[in-house]
Enzyme design. Structure first.
Site, PDB file in Angstrom:
ATOM      1  N   HIS A  59      45.758 -44.979 -12.334  1.00 19.63           N
ATOM      2  CA  HIS A  59      46.226 -46.102 -11.643  1.00 19.63           C
ATOM      3  C   HIS A  59      45.166 -46.971 -10.964  1.00 19.63           C
ATOM      4  CE1 HIS A  59      50.505 -46.129 -12.220  1.00 19.63           C
ATOM      5  NE2 HIS A  59      50.434 -44.604 -12.044  1.00 19.63           N
ATOM      6  N   ARG A  71      54.996 -45.619 -22.696  1.00 19.20           N
ATOM      7  CA  ARG A  71      55.786 -46.463 -21.414  1.00 19.20           C
ATOM      8  C   ARG A  71      55.511 -47.799 -21.603  1.00 19.20           C
ATOM      9  NH1 ARG A  71      55.869 -47.455 -15.042  1.00 19.20           N
ATOM     10  NH2 ARG A  71      53.869 -47.851 -15.402  1.00 19.20           N
ATOM     11  N   GLU A 112      63.828 -47.912 -11.137  1.00 19.30           N
ATOM     12  CA  GLU A 112      62.877 -48.024  -9.882  1.00 19.30           C
ATOM     13  C   GLU A 112      63.160 -48.675  -8.470  1.00 19.30           C
ATOM     14  OE1 GLU A 112      59.005 -49.002 -12.087  1.00 19.30           O
ATOM     15  OE2 GLU A 112      60.384 -49.704 -13.562  1.00 19.30           O
ATOM     16  N   ASP A 165      58.205 -48.185  -6.726  1.00 13.08           N
ATOM     17  CA  ASP A 165      58.609 -49.491  -6.411  1.00 13.08           C
ATOM     18  C   ASP A 165      59.748 -49.479  -5.502  1.00 13.08           C
ATOM     19  OD1 ASP A 165      57.463 -51.402  -8.026  1.00 13.08           O
ATOM     20  OD2 ASP A 165      57.329 -49.628  -9.408  1.00 13.08           O
ATOM     21  N   ARG A 174      56.165 -39.848  -8.444  1.00  7.62           N
ATOM     22  CA  ARG A 174      55.486 -39.619  -7.127  1.00  7.62           C
ATOM     23  C   ARG A 174      53.999 -40.141  -6.987  1.00  7.62           C
ATOM     24  NH1 ARG A 174      54.797 -34.669  -5.098  1.00  7.62           N
ATOM     25  NH2 ARG A 174      55.726 -35.096  -2.882  1.00  7.62           N
ATOM     26  N   ARG A 184      51.940 -54.701  -7.725  1.00  3.48           N
ATOM     27  CA  ARG A 184      52.213 -53.208  -7.917  1.00  3.48           C
ATOM     28  C   ARG A 184      52.201 -52.444  -6.589  1.00  3.48           C
ATOM     29  NH1 ARG A 184      52.013 -52.039 -13.118  1.00  3.48           N
ATOM     30  NH2 ARG A 184      50.643 -53.397 -14.788  1.00  3.48           N
TER      31      ARG A 184
END
Length: 913
Positions: free
Chosen positions: A142, A411, A532, A572, A610, A744
């Site tokens: 990330h 994804r 989300e 989110d 998480r 994000r």
């Protein structure tokens, strides 16, 4: 006895070595400046010495640009070194606990097994659990992972050297060598660039993640399995299972997560799986070579099985010196076949030449079958001890990692799938306006297409780049299945799922690639909805209920062992509705999903998205698993491991094994132990619903309804600078806007952590409790205190908030507020933040009965005391640097120093997003 003395000694040692290095490299004056800042920061932070604070501020303000850069580097390393010392102390205390023969600690496997037996879980119950369990930490990349691999490698070397000083009686020469190596490593760190000069590519992220297989997973996972098998055999009456199935397996998103990352393509997907495979096969080849050196048994002294005789006779190893060493000859044949496999699958040259050309293995099962021949022969001829060594670890590794190492998830956002399907239908069914159909019409059309083997794509049609890209991904997944086995890609995660058609669209794309075969009723991957937002979580039960009610889908699910996985987004949902409302929405969603699964008689597996910070669902993993609603675990759970969490958990092999053990112990307890005592009463549920409503309103009013809040956020935090930092392959926002909706969740949380406000981890709680008190008086407050005592979910939520509030600093946050140019906007928002922060603390202390934060968590309190004095100067300098940079400074040193402060603060907080 002062148990923390070794920790303080390690911190002093590393601090002294850093100081000596700084003095040697940059001079006495530089050292004196840093040391004076350090002493003032400690005085101010520990004694609340205002004079020290003023002197510290004046000294920091007087620094030149070069001095600022040097001070930032020094204090960043202070934070890193404190972390290393703390981790080593955790290991030290765990060893001391084990050596003393103390009762097993909560979170350990002996403790979990003892609790299960106390609840009358017998050998059959344990066997049933492990036979159907799947526990999977899933590594993700990330855009907030700030550590360079070179820095991590040096830090691991320092940790190893500290460990060496603990574990052995060193001779004077060995101690001198250890000291010198420590000094050399610190010097190397000081001369190493902390920041990346170029943005990471996806394959860089893949390579970084694979280093944790070298340090931890490939070696420690087999050892954990072996220890658990031995523990079960010794502790559980009538346990007769020789080996456990591969129930604990790591997964990955790196190279398969396309949501918002245009750099993940079909080519990258294939390269990622190939890189993983190379890592696994290289490890097996290394271990086989070592095993051949160890198994030198001769038939002159020991018998062997007939099947091993046949196996050794077929070996291409005809060296006469090994005529009487059948195990070595057998292993030489194994090595030759595995070398051929590595060459065929991955164009990987074996590190040592095979004795001859050989046929490649068709599957990991074939390799395991050959290893089992050696295993059985050893057991049958009084050599079980030899079978329990490297061979046992290798056999277990092959059963866990196969030829693919880890299952890589795919994804993508549901909107991309919808556009792709719309284009395919428009071409294959002229006049079809898929986007214009309502949900029921979409479902009917998709079911009609899924019922037939007819493909929608044509080689004679030129599709858009987006559609071609999506189709290429699924076709590549099919070819990877054929090459590495179906375990290489098992899950397709659908982001922003809010309807049944979102999932059927994926099914249709899978059919195009042959991953779904309607006539056979066969589905080769799991279709995993990701819910989300607060609204999507509220509706997820009804969506899955409708999906499972479709006969066609239910038939396909049968080919997946009647197991439906659902992913829940912590990040989110928190950004959407705040900490309290997010947590409660997730709890209710899980409860609804458990009920739907029970209704249809299928197994439910939850995948928890998480993050490292509390604002993204972080916190202690053991408590988080045990806090799940009854029936939500059932031996099957996947959890993402993100950002700095991966390094903090798995860079050190001993800590890595401990974290994996905690994960297994928590899943076992959550699955097998009765939860009646923890079932929330209707009064608890009603109170939580009311608190969530008030908290949601307060949070939404601030973040989405307050005029100018978006501007306040961008100016009072380092979000602009984070977006430009080379810390990940994905953009910080999903779209090219400054809207919070498009940002994000990860950099959102990261930014609030940097300015020490930690807003996503507490905002709305104080208002919610005050409103509840206004409505229910002291009787209501007593109920909330009872919820904290009796309900694991509520207690864990408050414990996590306690942690994040303790890491916050409202005085530092107020200084960041001064970065907001509009005084009226600043004065309209920051007082609200400060008041809510205080209200959250007051409410937390009242409900828990504590007199101060972290009263029940002395370890974290000690950690903050050790590390946070080094953060205050970094925050002060970051603010000054941001002011210069935003005023138009073009000096590269300012920009570089800002990024160094981001790195240092993230290290001190031990999470970044």
């Amino acid at each position: 006895m002062d148990k923390d003395l070794p920790l303080r000694n390690d911190i002093r040692l590393l601090g002294r070595l850093l100081g000596d290095t700084l003095r040697d490299q940059d001079g006495e004056a530089a050292f004196a400046t840093v040391e004076r800042i350090r002493q003032l920061a400690i005085r101010f932070h520990r004694d609340d010495d205002r004079a020290a604070r003023n002197e510290l501020r004046d000294l920091l303000d007087s620094l030149s640009r070069d001095q600022t850069n040097l001070v930032v580097r020094a204090f960043s390393y202070f934070s890193h070194f404190a972390n290393i010392a703390e981790d080593q102390h955790h290991i030290r205390r765990s060893r001391a606990h084990a050596i003393a023969g103390s009762p097993p600690r909560a979170g350990s496997l002996p403790h979990a097994l003892a609790r299960a037996q106390a609840c009358d879980v017998d050998a059959q119950g344990m066997c049933n659990f492990f036979s159907s369990a799947l526990i999977s930490p899933v590594l993700t990349a990330h855009p907030t992972e700030v550590q360079r691999k070179s820095i991590l490698d040096a830090q691991w070397q320092i940790a190893r050297l500290l460990d060496e000083r603990d574990k052995t009686s060193l001779t004077p020469e060995e101690r001198a060598m250890n000291d010198e190596t420590l000094r050399r490593t610190v010097l190397s760190l000081w001369q190493t660039r902390m920041l990346r000069r170029a943005k990471l590519s996806v394959m860089d992220e893949v390579a970084n993640a694979l280093t944790y297989y070298d340090t931890t997973f490939l070696r420690e996972l087999p050892r954990l399995y072996n220890a658990l098998e031995d523990l079960l055999a010794a502790a559980v009456p009538h346990w007769d299972a020789d080996e456990l199935p591969a129930f604990l397996r790591p997964g990955s998103w790196i190279g398969g997560d396309r949501d918002g990352n245009p750099f993940v393509t079909a080519i990258v997907l294939g390269a990622a799986v190939r890189a993983q495979s190379r890592k696994a096969l290289a490890f097996y080849l290394e271990q086989l070579h070592a095993l051949g050196s160890e198994l030198s048994s001769t038939t002159l002294l020991v018998d062997i099985s007939d099947e091993l005789k046949t196996f050794a006779a077929a070996s291409p190893d005809h060296n006469p010196h090994r005529d009487d060493e059948p195990y070595r000859r057998a292993i030489a044949g194994l090595y030759a076949r595995l070398a051929a496999t590595a060459q065929q699958l991955d164009d990987l040259e074996a590190p040592r030449h095979a004795v001859a050309a050989a046929q490649a293995y068709a599957s990991p099962a074939e390799l395991l079958a050959d290893l089992d021949i050696i295993h059985r022969s050893l057991l049958a001829h009084r050599s079980a001890l030899l079978a329990r060594g490297r061979l046992r670890n290798l056999r277990r590794a092959v059963s866990i990692f196969g030829f693919h190492l880890a299952s890589l998830d795919l994804r993508q956002n549901s909107s991309v799938h919808a556009r792709t399907v719309a284009e395919l239908l428009a071409v294959s069914r002229p006049g079809t306006d898929y986007a214009g159909l309502d949900e029921e019409q979409r479902i009917a059309l998709l079911l009609d297409e899924l019922a037939t083997p007819r493909l929608l794509t044509s080689p004679y049609v030129r599709y858009s780049d987006e559609t071609n890209g999506e189709l290429a991904i699924f076709h590549t997944a099919r070819s990877l299945h054929e090459r590495y086995g179906k375990a290489s890609i098992e899950n397709v995660v659908v982001s922003q799922t809010d309807s049944v058609s979102d999932l059927l669209e994926v099914a249709l794309l899978l059919k195009e690639a042959g991953l779904l075969r309607p006539l056979e009723g066969q589905l080769d991957v799991n279709i995993v909805p990701l819910f989300e937002t607060i609204e999507d979580l509220a509706h997820c039960g009804s969506i899955i209920n409708r999906l499972l009610g479709l006969p066609l889908y239910n038939r396909l699910l049968g080919s997946r062992h009647a197991m439906q996985e659902v992913m829940l987004g912590y990040s989110d949902s928190n950004k959407d509705g705040g900490f309290l409302s997010s947590g409660w929405s997730l709890y209710r969603a899980e409860t609804a999903l458990v009920e739907v699964a029970r209704r249809y008689g299928i197994r439910l597996r939850l995948f928890h998205g998480r993050g490292g910070s509390v604002g993204r669902g972080g916190g202690p993993s053991f408590d988080a698993v045990l806090a799940q609603p009854q029936g939500a675990v059932q031996g099957a759970i996947r959890i993402t491991e993100q950002g700095e969490v991966i390094a903090s958990k798995y860079a050190n092999p001993e800590l890595g094994r401990r974290n994996l053990e905690i994960f297994v112990a928590a899943t076992l307890e959550a699955s097998l132990l009765p939860h009646q005592h923890d079932a929330p009463s209707p009064a608890f549920l009603a109170a939580m619903e009311e608190l969530s409503t008030h908290s949601y309103q307060a949070y939404r009013h601030l973040v989405y309804e307050t005029p100018g809040f978006e501007r306040y956020f961008w100016e009072s935090t380092v979000i602009s600078e984070i977006a430009a930092l080379n810390i990940g392959s994905r953009p910080a926002s999903r779209k090219q806007t400054r809207a919070i909706e498009d940002l994000r969740a990860i950099p959102w949380v990261f930014s609030w952590a940097q300015c020490r406000l930690m807003l996503p981890g507490w905002y709305g709680f104080g208002t919610a409790v005050q409103a509840y008190r206004d409505n229910h008086g002291e009787t209501g407050m007593r109920l909330l205190s009872e919820m904290n005592r009796e309900w694991g979910f509520f207690r864990t939520m408050l414990s996590n908030m306690d942690m994040v509030l303790a890491k916050s600093d409202i005085a530092i946050a107020e200084r960041y507020a001064q970065l907001v140019k509009d005084e009226e906007l600043r004065n309209a928002i920051f007082p609200r933040l400060k008041a809510e922060w205080q209200a959250a603390i007051d409410a937390l202390l009242t409900i828990t009965g504590q007199t101060q934060l972290l009263e029940g968590n002395p370890l974290l309190k000690r950690s903050i005391r050790n590390r946070f004095p080094y953060l205050d100067p970094l925050n002060h300098l970051q603010i000054e640097l941001l002011q210069r940079h935003r005023a138009g400074s073009s000096d590269e040193r300012d920009r570089r120093s800002i990024y160094l402060t981001i790195n240092g603060i993230a290290a001190g907080l031990r999470n970044s997003g």
